[in-house]
Motif scaffolding. Structure first.
Motif, mmCIF file in Angstrom:
data_model
loop_
_atom_site.group_PDB
_atom_site.id
_atom_site.type_symbol
_atom_site.label_atom_id
_atom_site.label_comp_id
_atom_site.label_asym_id
_atom_site.label_seq_id
_atom_site.Cartn_x
_atom_site.Cartn_y
_atom_site.Cartn_z
ATOM 1 N N ILE A 1 0.839 -1.203 0.000
ATOM 2 C CA ILE A 1 0.000 0.000 0.000
ATOM 3 C C ILE A 1 0.872 1.251 0.000
ATOM 4 C CG2 ILE A 1 -1.608 1.339 1.418
ATOM 5 C CD1 ILE A 1 -3.002 -1.294 2.099
ATOM 6 N N GLU B 1 2.238 1.845 -3.424
ATOM 7 C CA GLU B 1 1.241 2.352 -4.363
ATOM 8 C C GLU B 1 0.990 3.848 -4.131
ATOM 9 O OE1 GLU B 1 -2.688 0.620 -4.021
ATOM 10 O OE2 GLU B 1 -3.156 1.142 -6.098
ATOM 11 N N LEU B 2 0.855 4.226 -2.856
ATOM 12 C CA LEU B 2 0.566 5.629 -2.544
ATOM 13 C C LEU B 2 1.772 6.525 -2.817
ATOM 14 C CD1 LEU B 2 -1.577 5.193 0.697
ATOM 15 C CD2 LEU B 2 -2.327 5.289 -1.683
ATOM 16 N N HIS C 1 1.819 7.362 -6.370
ATOM 17 C CA HIS C 1 0.819 8.389 -6.674
ATOM 18 C C HIS C 1 1.342 9.777 -6.294
ATOM 19 C CE1 HIS C 1 -3.534 9.626 -7.075
ATOM 20 N NE2 HIS C 1 -3.015 10.683 -6.457
ATOM 21 N N GLY D 1 -3.689 4.129 -10.313
ATOM 22 C CA GLY D 1 -4.541 5.067 -9.580
ATOM 23 C C GLY D 1 -4.466 6.504 -10.059
ATOM 24 N N ALA E 1 -7.467 10.885 -3.032
ATOM 25 C CA ALA E 1 -6.823 9.589 -2.831
ATOM 26 C C ALA E 1 -7.565 8.794 -1.756
ATOM 27 C CB ALA E 1 -5.372 9.790 -2.425
ATOM 28 N N TYR F 1 -8.419 5.198 -3.490
ATOM 29 C CA TYR F 1 -7.707 3.958 -3.177
ATOM 30 C C TYR F 1 -8.550 2.959 -2.381
ATOM 31 C CZ TYR F 1 -3.758 5.671 -5.675
ATOM 32 O OH TYR F 1 -2.962 6.116 -6.698
ATOM 33 N N HIS G 1 -9.327 -0.745 -3.841
ATOM 34 C CA HIS G 1 -9.047 -1.956 -3.056
ATOM 35 C C HIS G 1 -10.314 -2.764 -2.816
ATOM 36 C CE1 HIS G 1 -4.787 -0.955 -1.519
ATOM 37 N NE2 HIS G 1 -5.030 -0.335 -2.653
#
Lengths: 364, 124
Positions: free
Chosen positions: A27, A30-31, A34, B35, B54, B58, B62
């Motif tokens: 996670i 992924e963030l 971004h 994303g 976000a 997200y 998910h």
């Protein structure tokens, strides 16, 4: 400060995620990707790096909220997996037991084989415990929700109301906010309610009723020890909540054959069918496959009834068989009729019952 | 037929909420995206009016993944691991159903709103 803030945000978020290291890393990766892209874009537009970091983080919003949502989703997935695995285990255990029984040398009559199945004559404890040998988590939640509580909500936000109910009962509660939000029910929906000494379950239902809109109905279901709150259509259907339990009914089938006052004893196969028909006719008559229903099924093997039904119906079946045993052991003439007309047998038979049961003992 | 209304500066969150899932599934219909790209596509399509946070995007991705409506794969891209999402067969079916419902809703709202806007334009 820039990169430091960036990292600090991700570290905070990672810490807040109640997940395994691997999931947390995924996670965070992924963030981070971004955030990086957003920063690159802002910088390309001439925003200086520090401002870009601040803006990107601001757009991301509150780390705690995001972490909580992501954790909830992952945990929901995990619980569903556990639930599936448990069902598979129970089914596998059932198969093993049946196979073992099939391989055991057949002896005439209906003798009791040592199995993990509830022994006849004893008040059947919740059956999954006997099969899976672990406490039933749903039963624990049902008990938590039966607790009597007091509520005084004065326009409190739905989100906080649910947290309150969770705290006073100690039950695990999962609100599937994305679905509620999609249906137009927001976290800040005001709830006003004053109740004295109400069961937590009833309070929860009232709250969900109040939060429901004209076109959306909220509900809850207990799934693998968790109170799941969602739009009713999204909750697992009854069919998905069914589980297999086994009931050792050899004593009932046997004792029927010993009755001599009612003509010749019927063959075992016929007595089994009679018992199965009796159960179907007495409990949720419309829900059985054999009666055109959609939910429950029942099969018999060597005096064991293998039943698939909802946990609630299983409870009623266990109670019904229990009552049947009690009445069956009373001397002829002392039987009492069921108290209620709907077929629900009530407890409270005369004193001396236990004595009777004991002297009858494990049948030969 | 569209009547003249002032260009909004923002869209009410409540109005957007019910359509976010459909928008995301639609964006993924032809190929896999990550994303950030999904967020940009929605922003572009709405002339910048809809900026999916976000904190919304997200958890939604998910959840859709958990429901088996989209699947994710990690791929290296410009030296960095990137998570790409694509629709599954179940996701396509969901998109199809939801799109039908959304179009029916849009037709209904349009039928009611257009005459209302026309009525507003007339001097009282």
């Amino acid at each position: 400060m820039s990169d430091y803030e960036f990292e600090a945000y991700l570290t905070l978020l990672s810490k807040l995620l109640r997940l395994s290291g691997k999931q947390r890393e995924a996670i965070a990766a992924e963030l981070r990707d971004h955030l990086d892209q957003r920063m690159t874009e802002l910088q390309a537009r001439g925003v200086d790096r520090d401002d870009a970091v601040l803006r990107a983080l601001e757009e991301f919003g509150d780390a705690a909220g995001l972490a909580a949502e992501l954790s909830q989703i992952r945990q929901y997935v995990r619980r569903r997996r556990i639930m599936k695995a448990t069902l598979t285990t129970v089914t596998a255990a059932a198969a093993v037991i049946l196979l073992t029984l099939a391989l055991l040398p057949q002896t005439p009559g209906l003798d009791v084989n040592p199995t993990a199945i509830a022994d006849a004559g004893e008040r059947a404890a919740p059956a999954p415990a006997e099969v899976a040998e672990k406490p039933d988590p749903n039963e624990q939640v049902r008990r938590a929700l039966a607790k009597r509580i007091e509520v005084d909500f004065q326009g409190n936000q739905l989100e906080n109301v649910i947290v309150y109910l969770r705290d006073v009962t100690g039950a695990s509660v999962l609100v599937q906010w994305p679905f509620l939000n999609a249906a137009g029910v927001a976290q800040d929906t005001p709830i006003t309610m004053q109740l004295k000494s109400v069961s937590a379950r009833q309070a929860l239902d009232f709250v969900l009723e109040q939060a429901s809109g004209p076109d959306v109905e909220l509900g809850h279901a207990i799934i693998d020890g968790v109170v799941v709150i969602n739009v009713k259509d999204r909750l697992p259907s009854v069919a998905e909540r069914t589980e297999i339990r086994m009931y050792n009914c050899r004593d009932l089938i046997e004792s029927t054959s010993r009755k001599t006052g009612f003509g010749d004893p019927a063959p075992v196969s016929e007595r089994v069918v009679m018992l199965m028909d009796l159960i179907r006719a007495s409990i949720e008559p419309d829900a059985w496959h054999a009666r055109g229903g959609l939910t429950g099924s029942m099969n018999e093997y060597n005096g064991l009834l293998v039943i698939r039904h909802t946990p609630e119906t299983h409870e009623r079946i266990a109670e019904f068989l229990d009552q049947l045993r009690k009445v069956d052991r009373q001397p002829v003439g002392r039987q009492q009729p069921p108290r209620s007309a709907d077929g629900g047998y009530d407890g409270g038979y005369g004193a001396g019952m236990d004595e009777q049961a004991e002297s009858y003992g494990g049948f030969e | 037929m569209a009547r003249k209304t002032p260009q909004p500066e923002a869209i009410n969150r409540e109005l957007v909420r019910g359509s976010v899932e459909l928008m995301v599934l639609s964006v993924l219909v032809d190929d896999a995206k990550y994303g950030y790209l999904i967020q940009k596509r929605v922003a572009d399509a709405s002339d910048g009016l809809i900026q999916l946070k976000a904190g919304t995007l997200y958890p939604l991705l998910h959840r859709l993944e958990a429901e088996g409506l989209i699947r994710a794969k990690w791929e290296k891209s410009t030296g960095r691991d990137r998570k790409w999402y694509e629709l599954t067969a179940a996701g396509r079916r969901r998109l199809h159903t939801q799109a039908g419902q959304w179009q029916a809703l849009a037709r209904c709202v349009e039928k009611l709103v257009d005459p209302a806007v026309a009525a507003l334009a007339k001097p009282a």
